[in-house]
Write a protein that holds these residues in place. Structure first.
Motif, mmCIF file in Angstrom:
data_model
loop_
_atom_site.group_PDB
_atom_site.id
_atom_site.type_symbol
_atom_site.label_atom_id
_atom_site.label_comp_id
_atom_site.label_asym_id
_atom_site.label_seq_id
_atom_site.Cartn_x
_atom_site.Cartn_y
_atom_site.Cartn_z
ATOM 1 N N GLY A 101 4.417 9.625 -1.807
ATOM 2 C CA GLY A 101 4.760 8.207 -1.838
ATOM 3 C C GLY A 101 5.706 7.869 -2.969
ATOM 4 N N GLU A 102 5.938 6.566 -3.136
ATOM 5 C CA GLU A 102 6.796 6.064 -4.206
ATOM 6 C C GLU A 102 5.987 5.412 -5.321
ATOM 7 N N ASP A 103 4.669 5.411 -5.183
ATOM 8 C CA ASP A 103 3.757 4.788 -6.149
ATOM 9 C C ASP A 103 4.080 3.306 -6.353
ATOM 10 N N SER A 104 4.419 2.636 -5.252
ATOM 11 C CA SER A 104 4.785 1.215 -5.330
ATOM 12 C C SER A 104 3.609 0.282 -5.078
ATOM 13 N N GLY A 105 2.439 0.848 -4.857
ATOM 14 C CA GLY A 105 1.252 0.044 -4.620
ATOM 15 C C GLY A 105 0.020 0.927 -4.692
ATOM 16 N N ILE A 141 0.879 -1.174 0.000
ATOM 17 C CA ILE A 141 0.000 0.000 0.000
ATOM 18 C C ILE A 141 0.912 1.220 0.000
ATOM 19 N N ASP A 142 0.648 2.157 -0.881
ATOM 20 C CA ASP A 142 1.497 3.342 -0.994
ATOM 21 C C ASP A 142 0.656 4.506 -1.486
ATOM 22 N N GLN A 143 1.294 5.621 -1.669
ATOM 23 C CA GLN A 143 0.677 6.822 -2.213
ATOM 24 C C GLN A 143 1.383 7.172 -3.524
#
Length: 126
Positions: free
Chosen positions: A30-34, A22-24
């Motif tokens: 965030g890192e957009d990893s989820g 879960i990410d932003q």
């Protein structure tokens, strides 16, 4: 279900033997990893409807080729929350006389029913 903080805006959700990141998005720190929590909520709703529709179709002998479920949502204020979902079920081989039945099935999935009849929420901070 356990959620572990990984730093920044990233978390790992673990349930049974599965994990989800879960990410932003980048523009929200965030890192957009989820997916974000609202995206996961929409995925849960769409996935649940897809499961119920596929199961019904299989039992009724309806071809599920091309079955896809899309979900969009709108955020509203006061309080800030998801104010509405729009779910679209694409089922190219659906006979016209089965459309109402598939709509009923889609509206009976567990996540849809939960959203229509909100559960009690208990948050305990230890």
């Amino acid at each position: 279900m356990q959620i572990a903080y990984d730093g920044g805006c990233r978390f790992t959700a673990a349930c049974r033997s599965h994990t989800i990141t879960i990410d932003q998005p980048l523009d929200n720190g965030g890192e957009d990893s989820g997916m974000t929590p609202p995206e996961l909520m929409a995925a849960s709703l769409a996935g649940c409807i897809a499961h119920y529709v596929a199961r019904y179709c299989t039992q009724a002998g309806i071809d599920t080729t091309g079955l896809a479920v899309g979900c969009d949502w709108q955020v509203v204020d006061d309080p800030k929350r998801i104010g509405s979902f729009t779910v679209e079920v694409e089922l190219p081989e659906l006979p016209a006389n089965r459309r109402k039945a598939v709509e009923r099935v889609a509206n009976q999935c567990l996540i849809h029913a939960t959203l229509m009849h909100p559960p009690l929420m208990n948050v305990i901070v230890k």
